[in-house]
Structures are given as structure tokens and as C-alpha cells.
Scaffold this motif. Structure first.
Motif, short mmCIF file in Angstrom:
data_model
loop_
_atom_site.label_atom_id
_atom_site.label_comp_id
_atom_site.label_asym_id
_atom_site.label_seq_id
_atom_site.Cartn_x
_atom_site.Cartn_y
_atom_site.Cartn_z
N ALA A 1 0.82 -1.21 0.00
CA ALA A 1 0.00 0.00 0.00
C ALA A 1 0.85 1.26 0.00
CB ALA A 1 -0.92 0.00 1.22
N ASP A 2 2.17 1.12 0.21
CA ASP A 2 3.05 2.28 0.23
C ASP A 2 4.36 1.93 -0.47
OD1 ASP A 2 5.25 1.66 2.58
OD2 ASP A 2 3.32 0.67 2.92
N THR B 1 3.79 -2.06 4.56
CA THR B 1 2.58 -2.88 4.66
C THR B 1 2.42 -3.66 3.36
OG1 THR B 1 1.52 -1.24 6.09
CG2 THR B 1 0.10 -2.91 5.07
N ASN C 1 0.61 -6.13 1.08
CA ASN C 1 -0.74 -6.67 0.93
C ASN C 1 -0.77 -8.00 0.18
OD1 ASN C 1 -1.80 -4.41 2.20
ND2 ASN C 1 -2.02 -3.29 0.27
N CYS D 1 -1.52 0.70 -5.76
CA CYS D 1 -0.79 -0.53 -5.47
C CYS D 1 0.65 -0.33 -5.94
CB CYS D 1 -1.43 -1.72 -6.19
SG CYS D 1 -0.44 -3.23 -6.18
#
Length: 392
Positions: A94-95, A100, A102, A124
Motif C-alpha cells: 500500500a506504500d 505494509t 498486501n 498498489c
């Protein structure tokens, strides 16, 4: 020098006035293993570099490109293949710092990947890295960002195991499944009888005038490539192959959904006669792909439609032929076509490789791999001509 003594099998001795070398007190087998280990690992300390050269006009490119929008969810990821890399790993976050994560997948065979689950809408960030047969990794790739709209078409790709599990164990397997046959027979006798009667008319003509099945001739030593005589043989062998095996497939299908037993008998005879053709001869894929491609798909269709009429020995004859033909197509396309897909003949051939794989699932060892490769092409580099190119 001490090591050499051990390699040739004689432990070193102390010279007069010298103490026995400490290494001589170690077991010879242990020293030999250490020496061989040094040889095998010499030069492996260098970092394994990831090839991130920009894509050329003839190459598919890094997809989705950075700062692009994906029309499908999850995105179809593609990157440059690299010699020496045996498997790949991909991460989506997400970054851009990947604090994080995913989604993550490893042990990826090809330099493409589509997840089997949909992603949340929004940004994304994705990156990938390669691994060689010694377990060494490259550095992570440059990070790219793709935006997924809330209304993007949801189209996850099944895993290999899930994909293969969907192939029926029984025949037929192309265009219809075993459980579809009763319904098609009802339609042939009911609301679609007009269409069925058209097939019957074609089959009756084939019964009266069966297609020739003698193996077609090769070009010959005195035929210049691209000359008019060459073109006549090149395209003529394609038409000859289609006449024989398209006729067989039509006979086999019509018999399967309610036609005469004679249709199946003639389809079987044509199939087995064509199975005698040299798979690397005049209709071989690499010799003349315009004849080799229709041979591949019409033979596979006939085989699956008439399978219940074949003895085990007759099935084995067909398997041996199609293993050779399937291997030849696969070796030409895989993995090259995923990164360099701009070839009109190759863009047809992968479809037909998939048909061979489906028809011979569980019967030819490589068949499931052919299906898996064809599915990867479908998800990642097809269609290639659609009005515009996405630049990397």
C-alpha cells in the motif's frame, strides 16, 4: 602443497627436523570436502544483478507501467526475463516503502504473474526479484505504482493446481465437457435441429467422398524458398491437412451429439491414418507451421470427440505423435513469447498448444505445462494488437 597431497591420496609427511603439519592430523575425507567446496563456490560471491534494461519496441514491456491505471483487478504483472533466473518473487504494498505488504508470491516460474485474488481499489506499489538455482536473490526491482479503480473488471487468474483441477478426467474436453453431451443431444433433436442437420449433410458428403490421408510431400531439394512452387506446397499442405482432420473432427463431433456410428468410424480411421505422418516432416510445426498448426488443433479435437471408440493401443499412438508435436511448439514459444509476443504465427500457435494440453491432460506428461503456459499468455500478453501500445 599439503592440499595437493591429500587430493592425490597421500597425506603429507614431516621432513627431517620438522613437526607433522597440523592439517595432517585431520581426517582426509573432511579436507577433501572442504577443498571441493572452495572450488565449487569460487567466484560466487559477486552480487546477482537484476536486468532492468528498458523494453525495446519489439518487447512487451514492464506492466503495469509506473503511474498507470489497471483496467482489470488484480493487475497482470510482467517484467523482463533473465538468463540464469529459475524463479521469481513479487510483492505488492500500500506504500512505496513496503512497510505494509498486501500481497506476496514466490516460486513464480515465468516473468509474469496475476494473483488469484482481487485487490482493494486504490494505489498498489509493486516490485519483484529473481532467484537462481543456488538460491541466491537479485536486488529488488524499481518500484512501480498502479492505480486500481473500484469498477475495474475483476479477473483473477487461477493457480496452476486450480486450473488443472478444472480439466475433466473424462472426454470430451474441448468446447464441451462430458456433462454437456446429454444437453447437446437434446438440442440437436429439438430447437437446434436445423444446425445439426447441416452437420449431418457435411458428414454424409464425407462418407461418400472421404478426404485423402496419404502424408503430403516436403518441398524437395530444387524448390527455392518463397518461390511460387514453394508457396504452392506450403499453402497446399495446409489445405490438405485441414481437409483431412477438419473432416475427421466434424464427423467425430456430429456422431458424439447424435449422429451415425459410421461418422465415428470414419473419423477414427482418418485420425489414425494421419497419426502415421512424420511429426517433424511436411506438416511439422517448425518445418511448415501453416500445416502444423491446423494438424495440432484438429487432431486434438478429433481425439477427444472420438476417444471412446479408441483402444488403449490406438490412444497411445496418438499420444506419442502429439507429444512430439506439442514439445516442438512449446520449445519454440516458451518462455520467449511472453516477452516478445509480436509474431503473428506464434500468436496463433499458443492457442493450439493449449488445445493439445487439454485433450491430452493426464495422458502426456507435459500436457498440463502446455495448458499452464497458454493460460499465462492469455492473461499477460494477449491480445497484442489492439489499437495502441502501453509504453514502459
Amino acid at each position: 602443497m599439503v592440499a595437493i597431497h591429500y587430493i592425490i591420496g597421500f597425506p603429507p609427511k614431516a621432513y627431517p627436523g620438522e613437526k607433522t603439519p597440523a592439517i595432517a592430523k585431520l581426517p582426509m575425507r573432511f579436507l577433501l570436502l572442504c577443498y571441493l567446496s572452495l572450488i565449487c563456490t569460487a567466484g560466487l560471491a559477486a552480487d546477482l544483478k537484476l536486468d532492468q534494461r528498458p523494453a525495446q519496441p519489439s518487447e512487451w514491456g514492464y506492466r503495469p507501467p509506473d503511474k498507470s491505471n489497471s483496467e482489470v483487478n488484480p493487475p497482470n504483472f510482467s517484467w523482463r526475463p533473465q538468463r540464469g533466473i529459475t524463479q521469481w518473487e513479487i510483492q505488492c504494498a500500500a506504500d512505496s516503502n513496503f512497510s505494509t505488504i498486501n500481497y506476496q508470491a514466490d516460486s513464480i516460474q515465468y516473468s509474469v504473474h496475476t494473483p488469484s485474488v482481487a485487490f482493494p481499489a486504490g494505489n498498489c506499489f509493486w516490485r519483484y526479484r529473481g532467484q537462481n538455482e543456488r538460491g541466491e536473490f537479485t536486488q529488488w526491482s524499481d518500484v512501480r505504482r498502479v492505480s486500481i479503480a473500484a469498477d475495474a473488471l475483476v479477473m483473477p487468474m487461477p493457480s496452476r493446481d486450480e486450473l488443472v483441477s478444472r480439466i475433466p478426467e473424462q472426454h470430451p474436453r474441448l468446447f464441451l465437457r462430458p456433462e454437456d453431451v446429454p444437453r447437446l443431444r437434446q438440442l440437436a433433436a429439438g430447437s437446434m435441429q436445423t444446425h445439426f442437420n447441416s452437420l449431418v449433410g457435411t458428414c454424409e458428403k464425407l462418407l461418400r467422398n472421404p478426404p485423402p490421408t496419404k502424408e503430403p510431400s516436403k518441398y524437395g531439394p530444387n524448390v527455392d524458398k518463397k518461390s511460387e512452387p514453394w508457396r504452392e506446397i506450403w499453402w497446399g499442405n495446409r489445405n490438405y491437412t485441414i481437409r483431412a482432420l477438419d473432416g475427421a473432427a466434424t464427423l467425430a463431433f456430429t456422431r458424439l451429439i447424435g449422429g451415425k456410428d459410421e461418422y465415428g468410424a470414419l473419423a477414427k480411421r482418418i485420425l489414425l491414418e494421419c497419426a502415421k505422418w512424420d511429426p517433424k516432416g511436411a506438416t511439422g510445426y517448425r518445418y511448415n507451421d501453416e500445416a502444423g498448426m491446423p494438424y495440432a488443433y484438429y487432431f486434438s479435437r478429433t481425439y477427444t470427440f472420438v476417444n471412446d471408440l479408441l483402444s488403449e493401443d490406438e490412444k497411445e499412438i496418438c499420444r506419442k505423435v502429439m507429444k512430439i508435436r506439442g514439445d516442438e511448439i512449446f520449445e519454440h514459444l516458451s518462455p520467449r513469447h511472453l516477452w516478445s509476443p509480436y509474431a503473428s504465427h506464434s500468436n496463433r500457435a499458443w492457442h493450439f498448444l493449449g488445445e493439445i494440453g487439454l485433450a491430452f491432460h493426464g495422458e502426456i506428461e507435459q500436457a498440463d505445462q502446455w495448458v499452464w503456459f497458454a493460460t499465462n499468455v492469455f492473461f499477460h500478453s494477449y491480445p497484442v494488437w489492439h489499437g495502441h501500445r502501453i509504453k514502459s
